[in-house]
Design an enzyme around this catalytic site. Structure first.
Site, PDB file in Angstrom:
ATOM      1  N   GLN A  12      40.075  32.823  37.919  1.00 50.41           N
ATOM      2  CA  GLN A  12      40.724  33.338  36.709  1.00 50.41           C
ATOM      3  C   GLN A  12      39.656  33.820  35.731  1.00 50.41           C
ATOM      4  O   GLN A  12      38.526  33.339  35.727  1.00 50.41           O
ATOM      5  CB  GLN A  12      41.577  32.253  36.057  1.00 50.41           C
ATOM      6  CG  GLN A  12      40.794  30.980  35.787  1.00 50.41           C
ATOM      7  CD  GLN A  12      41.634  29.894  35.123  1.00 50.41           C
ATOM      8  OE1 GLN A  12      42.819  30.069  34.874  1.00 50.41           O
ATOM      9  NE2 GLN A  12      41.011  28.772  34.812  1.00 50.41           N
TER      10      GLN A  12
ATOM     11  N   TYR B  39      23.451  38.349  41.143  1.00 48.50           N
ATOM     12  CA  TYR B  39      23.973  39.027  39.953  1.00 48.50           C
ATOM     13  C   TYR B  39      24.137  38.032  38.803  1.00 48.50           C
ATOM     14  O   TYR B  39      23.596  38.240  37.707  1.00 48.50           O
ATOM     15  CB  TYR B  39      25.312  39.672  40.300  1.00 48.50           C
ATOM     16  CG  TYR B  39      25.936  40.489  39.188  1.00 48.50           C
ATOM     17  CD1 TYR B  39      25.443  41.745  38.855  1.00 48.50           C
ATOM     18  CD2 TYR B  39      27.040  40.014  38.480  1.00 48.50           C
ATOM     19  CE1 TYR B  39      26.031  42.510  37.843  1.00 48.50           C
ATOM     20  CE2 TYR B  39      27.640  40.767  37.484  1.00 48.50           C
ATOM     21  CZ  TYR B  39      27.131  42.013  37.169  1.00 48.50           C
ATOM     22  OH  TYR B  39      27.720  42.759  36.166  1.00 48.50           O
TER      23      TYR B  39
ATOM     24  N   SER C  30      39.086  50.843  41.357  1.00 50.61           N
ATOM     25  CA  SER C  30      38.799  52.069  42.110  1.00 50.61           C
ATOM     26  C   SER C  30      39.289  51.949  43.550  1.00 50.61           C
ATOM     27  O   SER C  30      39.871  52.896  44.097  1.00 50.61           O
ATOM     28  CB  SER C  30      37.308  52.405  42.053  1.00 50.61           C
ATOM     29  OG  SER C  30      36.532  51.248  42.261  1.00 50.61           O
TER      30      SER C  30
ATOM     31  N   THR D  69      43.139  35.987  38.870  1.00 51.89           N
ATOM     32  CA  THR D  69      43.410  36.889  37.741  1.00 51.89           C
ATOM     33  C   THR D  69      42.123  37.549  37.232  1.00 51.89           C
ATOM     34  O   THR D  69      41.025  37.023  37.393  1.00 51.89           O
ATOM     35  CB  THR D  69      44.051  36.142  36.552  1.00 51.89           C
ATOM     36  OG1 THR D  69      43.082  35.241  35.989  1.00 51.89           O
ATOM     37  CG2 THR D  69      45.291  35.366  36.971  1.00 51.89           C
ATOM     38  N   ARG D  70      42.312  38.708  36.609  1.00 54.99           N
ATOM     39  CA  ARG D  70      41.251  39.384  35.875  1.00 54.99           C
ATOM     40  C   ARG D  70      41.896  40.025  34.644  1.00 54.99           C
ATOM     41  O   ARG D  70      43.113  40.251  34.602  1.00 54.99           O
ATOM     42  CB  ARG D  70      40.587  40.491  36.714  1.00 54.99           C
ATOM     43  CG  ARG D  70      39.815  40.016  37.949  1.00 54.99           C
ATOM     44  CD  ARG D  70      38.562  39.219  37.586  1.00 54.99           C
ATOM     45  NE  ARG D  70      37.760  38.912  38.763  1.00 54.99           N
ATOM     46  CZ  ARG D  70      37.929  37.844  39.548  1.00 54.99           C
ATOM     47  NH1 ARG D  70      38.909  36.989  39.288  1.00 54.99           N
ATOM     48  NH2 ARG D  70      37.139  37.640  40.583  1.00 54.99           N
TER      49      ARG D  70
ATOM     50  N   ARG E  11      34.903  48.079  43.571  1.00 57.16           N
ATOM     51  CA  ARG E  11      35.624  47.186  42.654  1.00 57.16           C
ATOM     52  C   ARG E  11      37.121  47.439  42.769  1.00 57.16           C
ATOM     53  O   ARG E  11      37.563  48.460  43.288  1.00 57.16           O
ATOM     54  CB  ARG E  11      35.112  47.377  41.223  1.00 57.16           C
ATOM     55  CG  ARG E  11      33.812  46.623  41.011  1.00 57.16           C
ATOM     56  CD  ARG E  11      33.238  46.819  39.634  1.00 57.16           C
ATOM     57  NE  ARG E  11      32.525  48.081  39.511  1.00 57.16           N
ATOM     58  CZ  ARG E  11      31.831  48.443  38.437  1.00 57.16           C
ATOM     59  NH1 ARG E  11      31.774  47.645  37.398  1.00 57.16           N
ATOM     60  NH2 ARG E  11      31.201  49.600  38.405  1.00 57.16           N
TER      61      ARG E  11
HETATM   62  P1  NAD Z   1      27.350  51.106  37.605  1.00 58.22           P
HETATM   63  O1  NAD Z   1      26.913  50.565  38.912  1.00 58.22           O
HETATM   64  O2  NAD Z   1      28.237  52.312  37.598  1.00 58.22           O
HETATM   65  O3  NAD Z   1      26.102  51.447  36.685  1.00 58.22           O
HETATM   66  C1  NAD Z   1      24.851  50.829  36.785  1.00 58.22           C
HETATM   67  C2  NAD Z   1      23.781  51.894  36.659  1.00 58.22           C
HETATM   68  O4  NAD Z   1      22.483  51.262  36.713  1.00 58.22           O
HETATM   69  C3  NAD Z   1      23.826  52.911  37.804  1.00 58.22           C
HETATM   70  O5  NAD Z   1      23.745  54.212  37.283  1.00 58.22           O
HETATM   71  C4  NAD Z   1      22.609  52.549  38.638  1.00 58.22           C
HETATM   72  O6  NAD Z   1      22.089  53.654  39.365  1.00 58.22           O
HETATM   73  C5  NAD Z   1      21.658  52.038  37.580  1.00 58.22           C
HETATM   74  N1  NAD Z   1      20.601  51.149  38.105  1.00 58.22           N
HETATM   75  C6  NAD Z   1      20.738  50.114  38.971  1.00 58.22           C
HETATM   76  N2  NAD Z   1      19.543  49.545  39.217  1.00 58.22           N
HETATM   77  C7  NAD Z   1      18.631  50.240  38.475  1.00 58.22           C
HETATM   78  C8  NAD Z   1      17.218  50.139  38.317  1.00 58.22           C
HETATM   79  N3  NAD Z   1      16.513  49.204  38.955  1.00 58.22           N
HETATM   80  N4  NAD Z   1      16.612  51.028  37.501  1.00 58.22           N
HETATM   81  C9  NAD Z   1      17.313  51.981  36.858  1.00 58.22           C
HETATM   82  N5  NAD Z   1      18.657  52.137  36.983  1.00 58.22           N
HETATM   83  C10 NAD Z   1      19.294  51.269  37.785  1.00 58.22           C
HETATM   84  O7  NAD Z   1      28.042  49.899  36.824  1.00 58.22           O
HETATM   85  P2  NAD Z   1      28.744  49.854  35.390  1.00 58.22           P
HETATM   86  O8  NAD Z   1      30.092  49.314  35.584  1.00 58.22           O
HETATM   87  O9  NAD Z   1      28.560  51.116  34.659  1.00 58.22           O
HETATM   88  O10 NAD Z   1      27.897  48.689  34.690  1.00 58.22           O
HETATM   89  C11 NAD Z   1      26.960  48.949  33.666  1.00 58.22           C
HETATM   90  C12 NAD Z   1      26.405  47.642  33.147  1.00 58.22           C
HETATM   91  O11 NAD Z   1      27.444  46.857  32.587  1.00 58.22           O
HETATM   92  C13 NAD Z   1      25.738  46.771  34.221  1.00 58.22           C
HETATM   93  O12 NAD Z   1      24.602  46.151  33.678  1.00 58.22           O
HETATM   94  C14 NAD Z   1      26.796  45.752  34.539  1.00 58.22           C
HETATM   95  O13 NAD Z   1      26.235  44.563  35.019  1.00 58.22           O
HETATM   96  C15 NAD Z   1      27.470  45.584  33.187  1.00 58.22           C
HETATM   97  N6  NAD Z   1      28.852  45.107  33.356  1.00 58.22           N
HETATM   98  C16 NAD Z   1      29.836  45.941  33.770  1.00 58.22           C
HETATM   99  C17 NAD Z   1      31.116  45.450  33.943  1.00 58.22           C
HETATM  100  C18 NAD Z   1      32.245  46.329  34.397  1.00 58.22           C
HETATM  101  O14 NAD Z   1      33.325  45.814  34.647  1.00 58.22           O
HETATM  102  N7  NAD Z   1      32.111  47.633  34.489  1.00 58.22           N
HETATM  103  C19 NAD Z   1      31.394  44.113  33.694  1.00 58.22           C
HETATM  104  C20 NAD Z   1      30.349  43.279  33.301  1.00 58.22           C
HETATM  105  C21 NAD Z   1      29.088  43.795  33.111  1.00 58.22           C
HETATM  106  N1  UDP Z   2      39.687  42.541  45.088  1.00 55.80           N
HETATM  107  C1  UDP Z   2      40.738  42.772  45.971  1.00 55.80           C
HETATM  108  N2  UDP Z   2      40.695  43.906  46.737  1.00 55.80           N
HETATM  109  C2  UDP Z   2      39.684  44.814  46.660  1.00 55.80           C
HETATM  110  C3  UDP Z   2      38.631  44.571  45.742  1.00 55.80           C
HETATM  111  C4  UDP Z   2      38.669  43.417  44.980  1.00 55.80           C
HETATM  112  O1  UDP Z   2      41.682  41.982  46.075  1.00 55.80           O
HETATM  113  O2  UDP Z   2      39.736  45.816  47.390  1.00 55.80           O
HETATM  114  C5  UDP Z   2      39.726  41.330  44.224  1.00 55.80           C
HETATM  115  C6  UDP Z   2      38.466  40.492  44.257  1.00 55.80           C
HETATM  116  O3  UDP Z   2      38.523  39.531  45.313  1.00 55.80           O
HETATM  117  C7  UDP Z   2      38.491  39.843  42.882  1.00 55.80           C
HETATM  118  C8  UDP Z   2      39.166  40.897  42.001  1.00 55.80           C
HETATM  119  O4  UDP Z   2      39.859  41.765  42.895  1.00 55.80           O
HETATM  120  O5  UDP Z   2      39.280  38.685  42.894  1.00 55.80           O
HETATM  121  C9  UDP Z   2      38.183  41.688  41.162  1.00 55.80           C
HETATM  122  O6  UDP Z   2      37.184  42.175  42.025  1.00 55.80           O
HETATM  123  P1  UDP Z   2      36.031  43.158  41.527  1.00 55.80           P
HETATM  124  O7  UDP Z   2      35.108  43.353  42.683  1.00 55.80           O
HETATM  125  O8  UDP Z   2      36.620  44.361  40.912  1.00 55.80           O
HETATM  126  O9  UDP Z   2      35.298  42.384  40.328  1.00 55.80           O
HETATM  127  P2  UDP Z   2      34.837  40.886  40.064  1.00 55.80           P
HETATM  128  O10 UDP Z   2      35.211  40.007  41.228  1.00 55.80           O
HETATM  129  O11 UDP Z   2      33.370  40.986  39.901  1.00 55.80           O
HETATM  130  O12 UDP Z   2      35.574  40.503  38.852  1.00 55.80           O
END
Ligand code: NAD
Ligand code: UDP
Ligand code: UDP
Length: 318
Positions: free
Chosen positions: A277, A146, A190, A211-212, A187
């Site tokens: 963090q 990723y 959720s 932290t986040r 995540r």
């Molecule tokens: P999500 O998983 O709900 O959405 C991603 C979407 O992309 C899904 O609908 C999935 O089916 C589609 N997808 C995956 N691979 C594909 C492919 N090869 N072709 C076509 N569609 C494809 O996640 P999200 O949280 O909505 O994230 C959306 C974007 O934002 C992503 O690029 C993610 O990396 C970026 N992003 C999200 C967060 C967050 O916290 N939500 C943080 C950083 C970056």
């Molecule tokens: N995390 C947790 N319990 C869970 C899911 C995640 O404690 O059931 C923690 C995880 O280890 C991370 C933070 O929560 O430190 C955020 O995780 P997430 O997967 O949402 O996103 P990311 O690590 O990509 O920021």
């Protein structure tokens, strides 16, 4: 207003579905492209009756020919459990997907936005994170598909910009949450809400002291729209996120309190390379995006998200 034809890849996902909704409401024609890897048609079902909205099942790792004026490239699984399930496909989605969408943008002379991520900073050694920081990323770990995929996508965006004069907009998104996250998304927000609503133990990884900073989805989408509307000289990368920083333990306690749940906390091992963090410095976004800043506090956003998941459970949809 100028009506545009706008492509949203990953449009049936969590963030993408909110973006599609915003763009359709603003009167644009939206082509939503998604392979339903983590997203679903249900997320955009309410838009299907709108003649300005079109949904196409397509994997962005394959070429796509569409006549559009703007592209928002969001396709990519975002939750660690989903992007680690098929890591090779994750890198292909970020890299081949970016190449195809940049090729499309080049042919159409379309403006193109990239959903990059705070993960380009890895486990950051500076805090809060500013855009100038190059990051601390393990290139061979379980998060690398990723992190490095997204870093390579940024490289491609900037090379298409320099080499082919493409208009690019790169946003580095920090943890975002809200309605339409998948209930099994994996995540933290959720997971905790579903566990609390079901009265199951809350799975806290490590000691929960990492932290986040959590941004509500509507605030994020507002940032996307403002960034896309900037002049050609603005390319990003620009951090988009909520600077309010919380330990994961504090988040667990908030979710338990707000749901009135009897769930207790259970401690599980911290996954490898889990950043300790994370907090965005959003000075650039404020300066360049008309004083953009999040308006929805965590407590408020959690209440809306809890109501959404509660609705799913009560209707039997989760
Ligand atoms: P999500 O998983 O709900 O959405 C991603 C979407 O992309 C899904 O609908 C999935 O089916 C589609 N997808 C995956 N691979 C594909 C492919 N090869 N072709 C076509 N569609 C494809 O996640 P999200 O949280 O909505 O994230 C959306 C974007 O934002 C992503 O690029 C993610 O990396 C970026 N992003 C999200 C967060 C967050 O916290 N939500 C943080 C950083 C970056
Ligand atoms: N995390 C947790 N319990 C869970 C899911 C995640 O404690 O059931 C923690 C995880 O280890 C991370 C933070 O929560 O430190 C955020 O995780 P997430 O997967 O949402 O996103 P990311 O690590 O990509 O920021
Ligand atoms: N591409 C696409 N749709 C288009 C134009 C291009 O999917 O409308 C793909 C094309 O298949 C190619 C990629 O984008 O693999 C990169 O295109 P570019 O023009 O940059 O490179 P080239 O075609 O010269 O390899």
């Amino acid at each position: 207003m100028d009506m545009k034809r706008i492509l949203v890849t990953g449009g049936a996902g969590f963030v993408g579905s909110h973006l599609c909704e915003r763009l359709v409401e603003a009167g644009h024609e939206v082509l939503c492209v998604d392979n339903y890897y983590t997203g679903s048609r249900r997320n955009v079902a309410h838009l299907l009756a709108n003649p300005n909205f079109e949904l196409l099942r397509h994997d962005v790792t394959f070429p796509l020919f569409a006549e559009v004026d703007e592209i928002y490239n969001l396709a990519c699984p975002a939750s660690p459990i989903h992007y680690q399930f098929d890591p090779v496909q994750t890198t292909k989605t970020s890299v081949h997907g970016a190449i195809n969408m940049l090729g499309l943008a080049k042919r159409r002379k379309a403006k193109i936005f990239q959903a990059s991520t705070s993960e380009v900073y890895g486990d950051p050694t500076i805090h809060p994170q500013v855009e100038e920081y190059w990051g601390n990323v393990n290139p061979i770990g379980i998060r690398s598909c990723y992190d490095e995929g997204k870093r390579c996508a940024e490289t491609l965006f900037f090379d298409y910009h320099r080499q082919h004069k493409l208009q690019i907009k790169v946003a580095r998104i920090f943890n975002t949450y809200g309605p339409r996250m998948h209930p099994n998304d994996g995540r933290v927000v959720s997971n905790f809400i579903m566990q609390a609503l079901r009265g199951e133990p809350i799975t806290l990884y490590g000691e929960g002291l990492q932290t986040r900073s959590f941004c509500y989805v509507d605030d994020l989408v507002e940032g996307f729209i403002r960034l896309m509307a900037t002049g050609d000289e603005i390319t990003g990368p620009i951090n988009l996120g909520n600077p309010g920083e919380f330990t994961i333990k504090a988040l667990a306690e908030m979710v338990v309190a707000q749901t009135g749940s009897k769930s207790t906390i259970t401690y599980q091992p911290l996954p490898s390379d889990d950043p300790k963090q994370r907090q965005p410095d959003i000075s650039k976004a404020r300066a360049l995006l008309d004083d953009w800043q999040p308006t929805i506090a965590l407590e408020q956003g959690l209440a809306r998200t809890i109501a959404y998941f509660d609705g799913l459970l009560k209707s039997g949809a989760a």
